[in-house]
Write an enzyme that holds these catalytic residues in place. Structure first.
Site, short mmCIF file in Angstrom:
data_model
loop_
_atom_site.label_atom_id
_atom_site.label_comp_id
_atom_site.label_asym_id
_atom_site.label_seq_id
_atom_site.Cartn_x
_atom_site.Cartn_y
_atom_site.Cartn_z
N LEU A 169 -89.54 70.32 9.26
CA LEU A 169 -90.91 70.81 9.29
C LEU A 169 -91.78 69.71 8.69
O LEU A 169 -91.79 69.50 7.48
CB LEU A 169 -90.99 72.10 8.46
N ALA A 170 -92.44 68.96 9.58
CA ALA A 170 -93.21 67.79 9.14
C ALA A 170 -94.65 68.21 8.85
O ALA A 170 -95.34 68.70 9.73
CB ALA A 170 -93.19 66.73 10.23
N HIS A 171 -95.06 68.04 7.60
CA HIS A 171 -96.41 68.50 7.27
C HIS A 171 -96.93 67.87 5.99
O HIS A 171 -96.17 67.34 5.19
CB HIS A 171 -96.44 70.02 7.15
N GLY A 172 -98.25 67.97 5.83
CA GLY A 172 -98.90 67.57 4.59
C GLY A 172 -99.46 68.81 3.93
O GLY A 172 -98.99 69.92 4.20
N LEU A 174 -96.70 70.68 11.31
CA LEU A 174 -97.50 71.82 10.86
C LEU A 174 -98.75 71.32 10.15
O LEU A 174 -98.69 70.43 9.31
CB LEU A 174 -96.67 72.69 9.89
#
Lengths: 90, 148
Positions: free
Chosen positions: B67-70, B106
């Site tokens: 889940l790639a997110h900042g 995300l």
């Protein structure tokens, strides 16, 4: 019972952990308040939490907090969450 | 309920059977797909990359799934997702969940308004059959059908 689900940003993993922990707790018939938080919020506001759910990689960030830290490797695995929560709740 | 996942994936947000050498290339793909689908500005890609650099592979949340997110930030225009599948699995350095084959990008405008979306996403990613269809798919229509 207070549980805090913690991840780096407070919008992804912690939210998934919170949702799946709530499912498990409901199935176990345990009433608990589960809150999602990022690491800094957890350190700031999480001192009342009895249990801290997080991922194995973030455990070191939370060491020293009063609650019992439970690392969950697979956030969608309700069996893992159930087994670890049940063990912690003794 | 799961309609929300399709709605969160704008035009350009789905990239299938991609080639990526490492986590950084995966994050760039997931970030670019969020930019192309008008959910974030370019800045968010850098925020995603810094988040991974800072906290490491905890974002690999389940076997094969990252889940790639900042964080919610000014770089987020609208809450949304991107979905990237990889032709060859990529090691992210996750002890229990490597290698990664599915990257979900995300972006969230705040900490609360995407909770229903996360519940819907969770329901799909818990379903091994659905995840396998997503991993094999080479047509966006099949992905959209699987998500609905």
């Amino acid at each position: 019972m207070k549980i805090i689900a913690v991840c780096g940003m407070g919008i992804g993993t912690s939210v998934l952990l919170k949702m799946n922990a709530e499912k498990v707790l409901e199935a176990l018939g345990i009433t608990a308040e589960v809150q999602a938080a990022d690491i800094s919020k957890a350190k700031r506001e999480g001192h009342e939490a009895d249990i801290i759910l997080t991922t194995p990689e973030l455990v070191y960030q939370l060491e020293g907090m009063p609650g019992k830290i439970i690392p969950i490797s697979h956030v969608f695995d309700l069996i893992e969450i159930r087994e670890k929560l049940s063990a912690a709740l003794g | 309920m799961t309609m929300q996942v399709n709605a969160a994936l704008g035009a350009g947000a789905i990239l299938l059977q991609q080639n990526a050498a490492d986590w950084l290339e995966c994050f760039k793909l997931a970030g670019k797909a969020l930019v192309d689908s008008h959910r974030v500005t370019e800045t968010y890609i850098h925020e995603m990359i810094s988040a991974f650099e800072e906290l490491g592979p905890y974002m690999v949340i389940a076997p094969g799934i990252a889940l790639a997110h900042g964080r919610p930030s000014a770089a987020v225009i609208e809450t949304g997702l991107s979905l990237i599948t990889l032709k060859e699995p990529v090691a992210f350095g996750s002890e229990s969940n490597d290698p990664v084959r599915l990257v979900i990008g995300l972006a969230a405008v705040d900490h609360d308004s995407h909770l229903d979306l996360m519940a819907a996403l969770s329901q799909i990613l818990m379903d091994e059959t659905k995840v396998n269809i997503l991993l094999q798919a080479d047509k966006e229509a099949l992905v959209r059908q699987t998500l609905s």
